[in-house]
Design an enzyme around this catalytic site. Structure first.
Site, PDB file in Angstrom:
ATOM      1  N   GLN A 159      38.648  -6.932  45.181  1.00  0.00           N
ATOM      2  CA  GLN A 159      39.041  -8.305  44.863  1.00  0.00           C
ATOM      3  C   GLN A 159      40.347  -8.313  44.084  1.00  0.00           C
ATOM      4  OE1 GLN A 159      34.528  -8.957  43.683  1.00  0.00           O
ATOM      5  NE2 GLN A 159      35.672 -10.786  43.172  1.00  0.00           N
ATOM      6  N   PHE A 204      31.515 -10.662  45.365  1.00  0.00           N
ATOM      7  CA  PHE A 204      30.665 -11.312  44.359  1.00  0.00           C
ATOM      8  C   PHE A 204      30.977 -10.885  42.929  1.00  0.00           C
ATOM      9  CE2 PHE A 204      28.027 -10.434  48.230  1.00  0.00           C
ATOM     10  CZ  PHE A 204      28.183 -11.688  48.798  1.00  0.00           C
ATOM     11  N   GLU A 240      35.761  -6.599  41.542  1.00  0.00           N
ATOM     12  CA  GLU A 240      36.876  -7.102  40.727  1.00  0.00           C
ATOM     13  C   GLU A 240      37.504  -5.962  39.951  1.00  0.00           C
ATOM     14  OE1 GLU A 240      36.064 -10.603  38.426  1.00  0.00           O
ATOM     15  OE2 GLU A 240      37.860 -10.369  37.209  1.00  0.00           O
ATOM     16  N   ARG A 247      32.695 -16.225  28.678  1.00  0.00           N
ATOM     17  CA  ARG A 247      32.214 -17.283  29.560  1.00  0.00           C
ATOM     18  C   ARG A 247      30.765 -17.645  29.224  1.00  0.00           C
ATOM     19  NH1 ARG A 247      33.806 -20.283  34.037  1.00  0.00           N
ATOM     20  NH2 ARG A 247      35.885 -19.412  33.795  1.00  0.00           N
ATOM     21  N   ARG A 278      29.541 -13.151  40.172  1.00  0.00           N
ATOM     22  CA  ARG A 278      29.496 -14.592  40.443  1.00  0.00           C
ATOM     23  C   ARG A 278      28.817 -15.386  39.320  1.00  0.00           C
ATOM     24  NH1 ARG A 278      27.667 -16.365  46.478  1.00  0.00           N
ATOM     25  NH2 ARG A 278      29.067 -18.103  46.742  1.00  0.00           N
ATOM     26  N   ALA A 297      36.673 -15.843  39.345  1.00  0.00           N
ATOM     27  CA  ALA A 297      36.572 -17.078  38.568  1.00  0.00           C
ATOM     28  C   ALA A 297      36.636 -18.320  39.452  1.00  0.00           C
ATOM     29  CB  ALA A 297      37.653 -17.127  37.478  1.00  0.00           C
ATOM     30  N   GLU A 323      31.475 -20.065  42.328  1.00  0.00           N
ATOM     31  CA  GLU A 323      30.405 -19.657  41.418  1.00  0.00           C
ATOM     32  C   GLU A 323      29.411 -20.756  41.060  1.00  0.00           C
ATOM     33  OE1 GLU A 323      32.388 -16.685  38.321  1.00  0.00           O
ATOM     34  OE2 GLU A 323      33.751 -18.259  38.996  1.00  0.00           O
TER      35      GLU A 323
END
Lengths: 783, 470
Positions: A197, A228, A232, A310, A342, A511, A722
């Protein structure tokens, strides 16, 4: 006709259904290609004493064995630089790579892996959050978000509630495992094909660890077989391993993790253990909210601090908290480093307060929805988050009202109550939860993107952006956006493989922001191209038509044609205009850029405006439990969201259904089970149970409300990747609701996931408690 | 006797011999043929990404069924026609299933998609009209992580059935059938390196092969053996296939007994038993992937010897018998006596299971079967149970109870059975029986559940039985 808003197929759909779409392991084998794999630590925590490669070296077909000392640098990490690629001294998780192997054949590789001898001294491991807290073993300093006067808030409460909520992790279970294929080039350059990703991060870390300059490495991502969040930051590891082999041997090198290895050695969604104390009035209105969020970060920091940020900014979810303290701590344990998944901490923060809503309602003997609505963010007041951002474009009250009606909540609540009073064999539960999901990377600088748009002489267009395609349809959406910019057919626009050569220094596709950021950058490029083309068209038309001056502002692009709105009859096709512009020596390529405006964040104060806007939703789920086996069935799910103005309704709907079912897996059947030594036992689909086609809710209503007022984002759309995953939290709270019918005076505590075992053990506990008529109240104090 | 296998791949003949026959079909497709549409994800037959259709001769024509190519070895493919995702297109254009899936967003990342396409093409080849439940049942063995399945189901319902071209039209069968007919009665014997493969055409030949080769692995569907090869680096020294022995394909009812030959697949049994023993059908329905049931057999489920084999509790309470054939002739052994311990059997080195004889439930008897697993479908059991008894004038009699997943082998519960006999059919009776059942079992904690969970299920299932039969 505009193509934005139309339900056109995914740009890879035809390739996908034909099996012709290529993934890393499908790329043709070069004659001289080498296979790459690794041998990892036999202990979850251990001191490396010796690596004996002599036996492995003798195996025919084994061409290279590499350890940490073969790397130019062995320290990296997406945020904190605390991670090693190959163990140098101490292994921090089971399977942590120690030796990289290059072999000619699969058979040689198999033998080599068995022949590598690693001697280690086992050290005591730490696997759980409570053990890590006891040892004060953390990945980063604790952080806070605070507002108001907590003591005054608790004093103003009629009731206090305390508790601990725990959730398990979740494996991404992308179908394509981590993979990379690296081709060596001249002058120590490398072309890395990675299922990632984040091609830029792969480029940077491959370069850094192999002692190259960034400009010697190109990373290309055509597509991923699912990401997902799992690709990343953790796609980098296999890419470096293959890169090392390619660089040393000047031969193509490919690594593809087996599903089992992938599940065992890569990070997952963070388990959390959250301690909460809440004060609330007799009406269920929260007056004070204090929560400590502890995540299990695993061995290295990876993205844990960002995930925690988050979680902290989503601990309020959809509810106004006047006096609040949110503490976040990332624990270090001897598991693979947990990572993005996710929702990125959002689900773990959100489910904590949704759990609390159920418990407040239980204590007050109210319908949980009534409690939730009493705390819901207002549109003009009670609309500021704990971190100071105003909840703009607040659709929550509208979603609540609409969903209440659509889901027939009131009648079904009564039906569930009646069912539970009558049935001796089953229990039903019903729950309504909300989602308010902030869109933008919390880290401000990541909110930027670039796009390269090239127009060719036949009027077709190639677009390259930093966005990576993992199935979510970002390329299709950008294709639609670009087609509309020039008023051409979407078939005339192709999205190219993501490459660091075209889009340098790109952020991860993460994100939920892929289409927002990269689509906006593409629009920027298109608009500048259109300006130039309009000037050319104006000049051309003015030269052909008497009485009018060239006026670019009068030039319109419509249905594949370009014309001056004062002389609509003299139109030229887009292709003709392109040709004309070329002969006029006008540049037909443009680089666009986008940086999200108006966002900021300050950890010193735990406040700011981290999000450009919020995607919202309201979810109702009804479940059926078997009192004797704990078996859970989802009877009905109503998913209603605000996703702004959809760019592609078919793709967005797929995001809603897909994320919901993935979230349902997290809260029900997906359980990571470890052996005492930290070995993951549920490491393949035989033992790790993601939802199956038969697990779909019997009734599955998925929809969104009309909302074209989100002016801050690309074409008034809202991000959709997400947020719908969090809608499945209603399934879990519905189980909790069902348990409340039999738990007597005891708050029905429930671990997440609510597996059949978890459910049956709770039911058994309540049966025994009822039988011995011992009641225990968890409410700690009455003010 | 011949030393090669012969099959068709997307209409083209393939003949192989030597060590090549021991590789998996998915490896052959991907690495030998460069046909990379078929994906491998789990390599253990549990995700369906590698699904292909296997055409076998049934009633004089080829019938196509979905199987997992990751656990099919090439030696199993003799006299079959394999259709992969590359072979479902019509003259290079998308077929009706592919069109519907394209239009309805059935694919997101695309990695599971070829498997879904192939499974769905198999469904539409076998049936002209399908219901939503048909689609779900046909796709139970295919996992998707992106779509939430809803768009895939929608695609299935949107397939233009009048545009579906049957494989029999796409791939004319005359040539294939003729070549298979010529080879059908030729046994196969392939020796390559330290591996031997035999596929005799008669039971006697099978016994001879097994007697003559140490550590012979008998295969029909090889759905377990394939996993051992992929995951445990298992290299079977000798593989004996029963797939050419016609006499092992019998599936009949004689009097009150169902006879199930060793070659009968679980899918065939599932269809056959549907109206005969609906309870057993319900268990077979959630047994696992269609891909597994299309390859695996009842005899294989028995011979693998797992204490959580889904078919066993039923066979235990019905007191099924296994017909074994060996050098000394044939004999019968009770299912309970067959298991001597964890994966140890009353089976001589030269014996094979040729048939299973299952007495049918009698009128007036109540039979209930249970399977508890983390996920309802496509999961290995945590706990299984079978309860068979009569209730006459409120009194319980003729009790037979078998539990799986609570010990090294499937267990009958003699003390609980004795306790229940002659008691009144009331909740109290079954509550007390449940407590007794706990004492007869020795469950362990493993990845599928804790021992406490299994103890509780063992207790509760009797109450559940009561409520379902009161």
């Amino acid at each position: 006709m505009p193509v934005v808003g139309k339900n056109i197929p995914h740009d890879s759909a035809r390739g996908h259904v034909s099996g012709e779409s290529l993934y890393i392991d499908d790329m043709p084998f070069a004659r001289n290609e080498l296979l790459v794999d690794f041998v990892g630590s036999p202990f979850a925590h251990g001191k490396l004493i010796d690596i004996d490669l002599s036996e492995a070296q003798r195996i025919p077909g084994v061409v290279g064995l590499y350890t940490a000392k073969d790397l130019a640098c062995n320290l990296f990490g997406p945020i904190l630089k605390d991670e090693v690629l190959l163990v140098e001294d101490v292994a921090w998780f089971l399977g942590e790579p120690i030796v990289v192997i290059a072999a000619e054949t699969r058979d040689a590789m198999r033998q080599a892996k068995a022949a590598v001898r690693i001697t280690m001294e086992e050290l005591p491991p730490v696997f759980t959050i409570s053990e890590a807290i006891a040892k004060q073993q953390f990945l980063a300093p604790e952080r806070f978000i605070r507002r108001g006067d907590l003591a005054a808030g608790f004093a103003a409460a009629d009731h206090l509630l305390e508790g601990v909520f725990t959730n398990g992790g979740q494996d991404h279970f992308y179908l394509e495992s981590q993979a990379a294929l690296v081709y060596p080039g001249e002058n120590n350059t490398l072309t890395v094909h990675s299922s990632t990703q984040h091609p830029t991060e792969v480029q940077e870390i491959v370069a850094k660890l192999l002692g190259l300059q960034n400009n010697q490495v190109v990373c290309i991502t055509k597509r991923m077989g699912g990401g997902f969040g799992g690709k990343e930051s953790q796609a980098t590891h296999p890419a470096v391993m293959a890169g090392l082999v390619a660089l040393r041997h000047k031969r193509p090198a490919r690594i593809v993790f087996t599903k089992d290895d992938d599940m065992k050695v890569t990070g997952k969604r963070h388990p959390f253990e959250n301690r909460y104390k809440v004060g609330f009035t007799n009406d269920g209105v929260i007056t004070a909210f204090q929560v400590e969020l502890y995540s299990n970060g695993g061995a290295y920091a990876d993205l844990s601090t960002a995930v925690m940020a988050r979680a902290m900014t989503h601990a309020d979810n959809a509810y106004f908290l006047p006096n609040v303290e949110i503490k976040g701590v990332c624990c270090r344990t001897n598991l693979p480093p947990n990572t993005a998944f996710r929702g990125f901490g959002g689900p773990q923060g959100t489910v904590t307060i949704e759990n609390i809503m159920e418990e407040i309602a239980f204590l007050l003997k109210k319908d949980p929805l009534e409690v939730r609505r009493a705390n819901l963010y207002g549109e003009t007041e009670r609309n500021v988050t704990p971190y100071g951002e105003i909840v703009m474009n607040n659709m929550l009250p509208r979603l609540a009202a609409e969903q209440f009606r659509r889901s027939d909540y009131e009648n079904r609540r009564e039906a569930v109550r009646r069912f539970n009073a009558e049935s001796k064999t089953h229990l039903k539960g019903l729950s309504c939860t909300f989602v308010k999901f902030g869109i933008s990377f919390n880290t401000k600088f990541l909110n930027q993107a670039s796009a390269l748009v090239n127009i060719y002489l036949d009027g077709t267009v190639q677009v390259s952006t930093g966005a990576t395609e993992m199935g979510q349809g970002v390329n299709t959406k950008i294709r639609q956006v670009v087609a509309d910019q020039f008023a051409i057919e979407p078939e005339a626009v192709i999205l190219m493989p993501t490459s660091t050569e075209k889009s340098n220094n790109a952020s991860a596709t993460a994100a939920s922001s892929g289409a927002d950021l990269n689509g906006s950058a593409a629009v920027d490029a298109c608009q500048r191209l259109r300006t130039r083309l309009a000037e050319a068209a104006a000049k051309f038309i003015a030269s052909k038509e008497a009485d009018i001056e060239a006026s670019p502002s009068n030039i319109l692009f419509e249905d594949g044609y370009v014309f001056d709105n004062r002389r609509p009859a003299r139109r030229m096709s887009f292709k003709e205009l392109v040709k004309y512009a070329y002969h006029q020596r006008i540049s037909l390529g443009e680089r666009g850029f986008y940086a999200t405006q108006g966002i900021d964040w300050n950890w010193e104060t735990g406040s700011g405006n981290p999000f450009l806007y919020y995607t919202m939703g309201c979810s109702v789920a009804e479940v059926l439990l078997d009192r004797f086996t704990g078996a859970l069935k989802v009877l009905r799910s109503d998913v209603l969201m605000d996703i702004g103005k959809s760019i592609n309704p078919g793709i967005d709907r797929g995001q809603l259904t897909g994320a919901y079912i993935q979230g349902m897996g997290w809260v029900t059947t997906e359980e990571l089970k470890y052996a005492a030594n930290g070995d993951l036992l549920s490491h393949s689909p035989t033992t790790y149970k993601i939802p199956n086609i038969q697990d779909l809710p019997e009734v599955f209503n998925v929809d969104w409300i009309e909302n074209d007022t989100n002016e801050v984002n690309l074409l008034r759309s809202k991000a959709v990747g997400e947020p719908p995953l969090l809608m499945a939290i209603a399934v879990w709270t519905a189980v909790k609701d069902a348990l409340s019918a039999v738990s007597g005076d005891e708050i029905p505590r429930l671990h997440l996931p609510a597996t059949n075992e978890e459910i049956l053990m709770r039911l058994t506990h309540y049966r025994k408690t009822a039988a011995s008529s011992v009641t225990e109240t968890v409410e700690t104090a009455r003010v | 006797m011949r030393d090669f296998i012969h099959f068709y791949l997307n209409g083209k003949p393939v003949t192989l011999s030597g060590s090549a026959v021991f590789q998996t079909l998915s490896d052959f497709l991907r690495y030998e043929r460069g046909a990379t549409g078929t994906k491998v994800v789990c390599a253990e037959g549990d995700c369906g990404a590698c699904t292909v259709l296997l055409g076998k001769v049934e009633a004089g024509a080829l019938a196509y069924r979905a199987v997992n190519s990751c656990i099919q070895s090439l030696y199993q493919l003799d006299c079959t026609h394999v259709i992969t995702v590359e072979g479902v297109k019509l003259n290079g254009t998308l077929c009706a299933v592919q069109e519907a899936m394209t239009a309805n967003h059935a694919a997101q990342c695309g990695y599971c998609t070829p498997g879904f396409v192939v499974s769905m093409c198999g469904l539409f080849d076998a049936q002209t009209s399908v219901t939503e439940q048909d689609i779900k049942d046909a796709l139970t063995g295919n996992l998707c992580r992106c779509t939430g399945y809803e768009p895939i189901i929608k695609s299935g319902l949107a397939v233009e059935t009048d545009r579906v071209v049957k494989f029999s039209q796409m791939y004319p069968q005359a040539e294939m059938l003729e070549s298979f007919r010529k080879l059908a009665d030729q046994p196969i014997y392939i020796q390559a390196g330290n591996q031997t493969f035999g596929s005799p055409t008669e039971t006697a030949g099978a016994i001879k092969f097994k007697a003559g080769h140490e550590k012979t692995v008998v295969v029909q569907g090889a759905t377990d053996v394939g996993v051992w090869c992929n995951k445990r680096n298992f290299v079977p020294p000798a593989v004996l296939s029963l797939s050419k022995i016609e006499e092992l394909k019998d599936l009949t009812i004689a009097g009150d007994v169902v006879r199930v030959g060793a070659r009968v697949t679980l899918s065939e049994l599932e269809a056959f038993i549907k109206d005969v023993v609906p309870e057993f059908y319900a268990i077979l329905n959630i047994f696992g992937a269609p891909q597994i049931k299309n390859a695996g057999t009842l005899a294989g489920n028995i011979a693998n010897g797992s204490p959580i084999a889904d078919t066993l509790p039923f066979l235990f309470v019905m007191e099924a018998e296994l017909e074994l054939a060996g050098g000394q002739g044939s004999r019968r052994v009770g299912i309970r006596e067959f298991y001597k311990g964890y994966k140890t059997f009353d089976l001589a080195a030269d014996e094979i299971i040729v048939r299973v004889h299952i007495p049918l439930p009698q009128p007036g008897e109540t039979l209930k079967l249970y399977k508890v697993s983390k996920r309802k479908d496509l999961d290995i059991s945590t706990f299984t149970a079978a309860i068979r008894l009569t209730v006459e004038q409120g009194m319980v009699g003729n009790v037979r109870i078998a539990y799986g997943g609570v010990g090294p082998v499937v267990l009958r519960l003699p003390r609980t059975e004795a306790f229940l006999s002659g008691k009144t059919h009331t909740l109290e009776t079954y509550e007390a029986a449940g407590l007794l059942a706990r004492e007869e079992i020795t469950p362990i904690s493993d990845v599928r559940g804790s021992s406490e969970f299994r103890f509780q299920l063992a207790e509760n299932i009797l109450q559940k039985f009561f409520y379902e039969t009161c």
